[in-house]
Structures are given as structure tokens and as C-alpha cells.
Design a protein around this motif. Structure first.
Motif, short mmCIF file in Angstrom:
data_model
loop_
_atom_site.label_atom_id
_atom_site.label_comp_id
_atom_site.label_asym_id
_atom_site.label_seq_id
_atom_site.Cartn_x
_atom_site.Cartn_y
_atom_site.Cartn_z
N ALA A 183 47.54 -9.93 96.91
CA ALA A 183 46.58 -10.86 97.53
C ALA A 183 45.16 -10.64 97.04
CB ALA A 183 46.65 -10.72 99.05
N SER A 184 44.82 -9.41 96.69
CA SER A 184 43.44 -9.11 96.29
C SER A 184 43.26 -8.96 94.78
CB SER A 184 42.98 -7.80 96.96
OG SER A 184 43.85 -6.72 96.61
N ALA A 185 44.31 -8.52 94.07
CA ALA A 185 44.14 -8.24 92.64
C ALA A 185 45.17 -8.91 91.74
CB ALA A 185 44.19 -6.72 92.40
N GLY A 186 46.13 -9.63 92.30
CA GLY A 186 47.11 -10.32 91.49
C GLY A 186 48.44 -9.58 91.41
N TRP A 187 49.47 -10.30 90.94
CA TRP A 187 50.82 -9.76 90.95
C TRP A 187 51.03 -8.67 89.91
CZ3 TRP A 187 53.88 -10.19 94.89
CH2 TRP A 187 53.74 -11.28 95.75
N PHE A 188 50.39 -8.81 88.73
CA PHE A 188 50.56 -7.76 87.74
C PHE A 188 49.99 -6.44 88.26
CE2 PHE A 188 48.92 -5.17 84.21
CZ PHE A 188 50.12 -4.90 83.57
N ALA A 189 48.85 -6.49 88.93
CA ALA A 189 48.28 -5.27 89.50
C ALA A 189 49.21 -4.65 90.52
CB ALA A 189 46.92 -5.58 90.13
N ALA A 190 49.87 -5.51 91.32
CA ALA A 190 50.81 -5.00 92.33
C ALA A 190 51.98 -4.28 91.67
CB ALA A 190 51.31 -6.16 93.19
N TYR A 191 52.58 -4.91 90.67
CA TYR A 191 53.74 -4.30 90.01
C TYR A 191 53.33 -3.08 89.18
CZ TYR A 191 57.34 -7.59 91.44
OH TYR A 191 58.26 -8.29 92.19
N ALA A 192 52.15 -3.12 88.56
CA ALA A 192 51.68 -1.98 87.79
C ALA A 192 51.42 -0.78 88.70
CB ALA A 192 50.41 -2.35 87.03
N THR A 193 50.89 -1.05 89.90
CA THR A 193 50.67 0.04 90.86
C THR A 193 51.98 0.67 91.28
OG1 THR A 193 48.68 -1.08 91.69
CG2 THR A 193 49.66 0.63 93.09
N MET A 194 53.00 -0.17 91.52
CA MET A 194 54.31 0.37 91.90
C MET A 194 54.92 1.19 90.76
SD MET A 194 54.57 -0.55 94.98
CE MET A 194 52.78 -0.68 95.18
N ALA A 195 54.73 0.72 89.52
CA ALA A 195 55.24 1.47 88.37
C ALA A 195 54.56 2.83 88.28
CB ALA A 195 55.01 0.67 87.08
N ALA A 196 53.26 2.86 88.54
CA ALA A 196 52.53 4.13 88.51
C ALA A 196 53.00 5.07 89.61
CB ALA A 196 51.03 3.87 88.65
N LEU A 197 53.33 4.53 90.79
CA LEU A 197 53.78 5.36 91.90
C LEU A 197 55.14 6.00 91.63
CD1 LEU A 197 52.70 3.23 95.01
CD2 LEU A 197 51.71 5.37 94.19
N LEU A 198 55.91 5.41 90.72
CA LEU A 198 57.19 6.03 90.35
C LEU A 198 56.97 7.38 89.67
CD1 LEU A 198 59.47 3.16 88.99
CD2 LEU A 198 59.93 4.67 90.91
N GLY A 199 55.74 7.61 89.22
CA GLY A 199 55.42 8.91 88.62
C GLY A 199 55.61 10.06 89.59
N VAL A 200 55.64 9.78 90.90
CA VAL A 200 55.87 10.84 91.89
C VAL A 200 57.24 11.48 91.67
CG1 VAL A 200 56.18 11.29 94.36
CG2 VAL A 200 54.36 9.76 93.60
N GLY A 201 58.26 10.65 91.51
CA GLY A 201 59.59 11.18 91.25
C GLY A 201 59.71 11.78 89.86
N LEU A 202 59.00 11.19 88.90
CA LEU A 202 59.03 11.70 87.54
C LEU A 202 58.50 13.13 87.48
CD1 LEU A 202 59.73 10.84 84.64
CD2 LEU A 202 57.37 10.06 84.39
N LEU A 203 57.47 13.42 88.27
CA LEU A 203 56.91 14.78 88.30
C LEU A 203 57.92 15.78 88.85
CD1 LEU A 203 53.28 14.06 89.57
CD2 LEU A 203 53.97 14.77 87.28
#
Length: 441
Positions: A183-203
Motif C-alpha cells: 500500500a505504501s511502496a508497491g508490490w515489488f517492494a512487498a515481495y522483495a522485503t519477503m525475499a529478504a526476510l527468508l534470509g533468517v532461515g538461510l542464516l
């Protein structure tokens, strides 16, 4: 008269504190992070994706077809043997190697999906959604295997609670969190943020330990064909043959299938009940997100503590009874009508007791897996446990129409009781409690 271990009331508070303290163990906390990574991609190919497509005017028929993407989660046991037996591309161990490989691919697939324009790239989005769902289901296979193999016996129950809690937190992030970001930054920003959060499990996979597995007997093949047949036998046949060597294995499978059936029947028809009583969609959504989320996490954690203290078999029975009692709150709702207080109470009771039973069930499934076939056997058993939700989904509406709301939910509260009798019969006999010493190997 000498008291038996664990019967002295003076020591009970200490033992309960030990049960709670199990959640602070490093590997149990790592499971929370992996549970977060496990739950995160689910809604990115379901409700969040549907919201994105609906916002740009995609037809309803297409939105409904999106639900088929989730089929991968129901059939993950089909390729679980490959993850169990085939060496991963990255030579970091069987679990860590596959975990890191799949999560890197998953991050890339989510970024690719978020970069699409649904007005011009709808077919590509559909393909990428399938890829994300497949990689997400594959990630679940590895995470479950890593959890079962890495945790000690007394850590399995808190691990089961943490995997559920992390999963729900991940769903909240990819559901409500993605919508706020979009709603504030667009759909690509939303999906990119979720992709970055997957780094939690990667660590966790990068820095966590590789589970130690028993050494296998060497096999000398006299031809390439024998090598292939032996590999297929070890990957596909052996996990099932190993499980079928258990006493009363068919009864065990029946108990697993029936254990969550009553909760599944009630859950399928809960929203239709609320709507028929005059609740608005915002009222239902608010109750589900606020009361539902916190009660699920709380119930999962309580279920872990109960399983540690009572052992798997007694926890399955106690939590199963409470799960049935939780369904009775739907009867209260059906009779009480449109009351917000009843709605909050009903949602809380259902999710709290269901999550407690879920933790006990996951702990039991984990204990049933042989170390050599963890990924395959857990994928199969967990798919069987969730199959009742699919099986009863089509019959709940017809049944509730014929007998009425109150009798229907009364039925859901007793339909799971046969599973408790089966658990009493074939459930694990070696119940472990944190105040009992672990038998020497």
C-alpha cells in the motif's frame, strides 16, 4: 515409603520451569527461525497474490484458480525421497546443503514473481507462483527433517511448538505485512522485503549444525543397472517398508488421519457459520487476526510444555480432549447468535486447543520417523494428518445443512474421540518427561 521420581509436589514447580526453559535452548530457537521461513512463502502464492491480482482487475475465475498452486504442499512426499537420498548441489551436508540451495532458489523466485506486471505478464506470474510453491514445499521437507534430526528427545515437543509459532508469524508477515508494504511502496517492494526476510532461515542453515546420521552399510553393485535399482529401493521402497515394520502400523496411520478430523470439520464451516449469524467480514477478519493469531501461538507453546511434562501419549489424549471441547464453543456461538464477545471466545478457544493438539501431534509424528528416512516419512505422515481437512471439506456444508449448525458442531466435538482410543492403544509407550532421566543407549 520412597517416592517415585516426579511425584513429589515440592519439585513440580522446578520441573515446570525446566519445561518452559526448554524454549530458550539455541537449537529450539533456531527452529523458530526456520518455522518463520517455512510459513513466509505460503500466502505469497495465495491470498497476498490474489489481493495483488484483484487490485488490477484480474477476473474472479483466475483468482479462484490461484488456489491450485498450493497443491504442491499436499504432494511433497512424492519428491521427499530425492531430498532424503540425492546429494545436494552444495557440499555442506545433506540437510544444510539442500536447505541453502532451495532457499537461494526460493529467494530468486520470489523476487522474479514480485517484478512481474500482472497486466502484461500473467502467464509468467502463474508459472513463477507454481515454482515458488514447489520450492516452498521442498523447503518444508528439509526444515522438518533438520528439526527432527537436530533436536534431542526432550527438545522435540518445544521444537514442534516453535515450528508452529514461527510458521504463523511468517504467515502474518507475508499476509498483513505484505499488504501494508504494498500500500505504501508497491508490490515489488512487498515481495522483495519477503525475499529478504527468508534470509533468517538461510542464516540458520549457514551457521547451524548438520545433523549426525547413522552410517549406512556399504553396497557393492556389479552393474549400473543394479546401482540404479538399489538407489530407487533405498529412496522409495525402504522408507515405507521401514515404517510398515512397526507393530499395528495401519492403526497408527488411522489414528493420525482421524486425530484432527473434528477440528478440520469445524474449521471448514466456521466462516459460513459466522456469516450466517450476521457477522461482517471486517468483524470476522479482526477476530481471526487478533484473537486467532495470539491464541494459536500461545496454544502451540502450551502444547509443547504439556508434552514435555506428560509425555507424547498422555499429551495427545489430553490435548485431543481439549480440542474436542474447543469445538463446543461453536455450539455456544450458533445458539447465542450475533455476539462479538462470543465470536472472540469461539475463535480463541478453537485456535488455542487446536494448536495444543497440533504440537502434540507433530511431536508424535517426529518420534515415528527413522533417522535414515526422516524427510520422506515425516512428509508422508504430515500429509496424511492434513488429508482429513481436504476430505471433509466437501461434506461439511451438506451435513450442516441437513442437521443444523448446533448438531453439526456437536458432531465435530465427538468425531475425533475414536482417534483418542486408537492413540491410547498404539500411542508411544516410552513417554518422556523432563523430570525423568533419559535411558542410557
Amino acid at each position: 515409603m520412597k517416592e517415585l521420581p516426579g511425584t513429589n509436589e515440592v519439585h513440580a514447580p522446578t520441573n515446570w520451569r525446566k519445561a518452559i526453559a526448554a524454549y530458550t535452548e539455541p537449537r529450539v530457537l533456531q527452529v523458530l527461525a526456520l518455522g518463520f521461513s517455512s510459513g513466509l512463502p505460503l500466502l505469497l502464492t495465495y491470498s497476498t497474490l490474489q489481493a495483488w491480482l484483484a487490485s488490477v482487475g484480474v477476473r474472479r475465475s483466475t483468482l479462484g484458480a490461484i488456489a491450485l498452486v498450493g497443491t504442491a504442499y499436499s504432494f511433497k512426499f512424492v519428491w521427499a525421497p530425492l531430498i532424503d537420498r540425492v546429494p545436494p548441489p552444495l557440499p555442506l551436508g545433506r540437510r544444510r546443503g539442500w536447505g541453502i540451495t532451495i532457499q537461494i532458489l526460493l529467494i530468486g523466485a520470489i523476487l522474479a514473481l514480485g517484478s512481474c506486471d500482472p497486466k502484461h505478464n500473467l502467464p509468467r506470474m502463474a508459472v513463477l507462483a507454481v515454482v515458488v510453491a514447489f520450492l516452498s514445499a521442498s523447503q518444508d521437507i528439509v526444515i522438518d527433517a533438520w528439526r527432527v534430526e537436530s533436536l534431542s528427545k526432550d527438545e522435540q515437543a518445544p521444537g514442534a511448538a516453535m515450528i508452529q509459532s514461527g510458521y504463523r508469524i511468517g504467515m502474518l508477515a507475508s499476509g498483513a505485512g505484505s499488504l501494508f508494504i504494498a500500500a505504501s511502496a508497491g508490490w515489488f517492494a512487498a515481495y522483495a522485503t519477503m525475499a529478504a526476510l527468508l534470509g533468517v532461515g538461510l542464516l540458520v542453515f549457514l551457521f547451524g549444525p548438520e545433523p549426525k546420521l547413522p552410517a549406512e552399510k556399504s553396497y557393492v553393485a556389479h552393474s549400473v543397472w543394479q546401482t540404479i535399482l538399489h538407489a530407487l529401493f533405498k529412496a522409495v521402497i525402504e522408507p515405507f517398508r521401514d515404517f510398515m515394520q512397526r507393530r499395528l502400523w495401519l492403526v497408527i496411520l488411522m489414528a493420525i488421519f482421524l486425530y484432527k478430523m473434528g477440528e478440520a470439520m469445524a474449521g471448514v464451516m466456521s466462516t459460513p457459520l459466522y456469516i450466517s449469524l450476521g457477522f461482517t467480514l471486517p468483524e470476522i477478519a479482526t477476530a481471526s487476526k487478533i484473537f486467532g493469531f495470539f491464541s494459536i501461538v500461545t496454544g502451540a507453546l502450551i502444547g509443547g510444555i504439556v508434552t514435555i511434562r506428560l509425555g507424547i501419549r498422555r499429551a495427545l489424549i489430553l490435548c485431543g480432549i481439549l480440542q474436542s471441547v474447543g469445538n463446543l464453543f461453536f455450539v455456544l456461538q450458533a445458539v447465542g447468535g450475533h455476539r462479538i464477545g462470543y465470536l472472540a471466545l469461539c475463535v480463541t478457544a478453537e485456535n488455542l486447543t487446536g494448536a495444543m493438539a497440533g504440537t502434540a501431534l507433530i511431536t508424535w509424528l517426529s518420534s515415528l520417523c527413522s533417522p535414515a528416512f526422516t524427510a520422506t516419512q515425516f512428509a508422508l505422515l504430515s500429509s496424511l494428518a492434513s488429508l482429513s481437512r481436504t476430505v471433509v471439506a466437501s461434506s461439511g456444508g451438506v451435513l450442516s445443512e441437513k442437521i443444523g449448525w448446533a448438531p453439526f458442531f456437536l458432531l465435530t466435538s465427538v468425531v475425533g474421540l475414536p482417534a483418542l482410543l486408537l492413540v491410547l492403544w498404539v500411542g508411544p509407550r516410552d513417554d518422556f518427561r523432563i523430570d525423568q532421566p533419559t535411558p542410557a543407549l
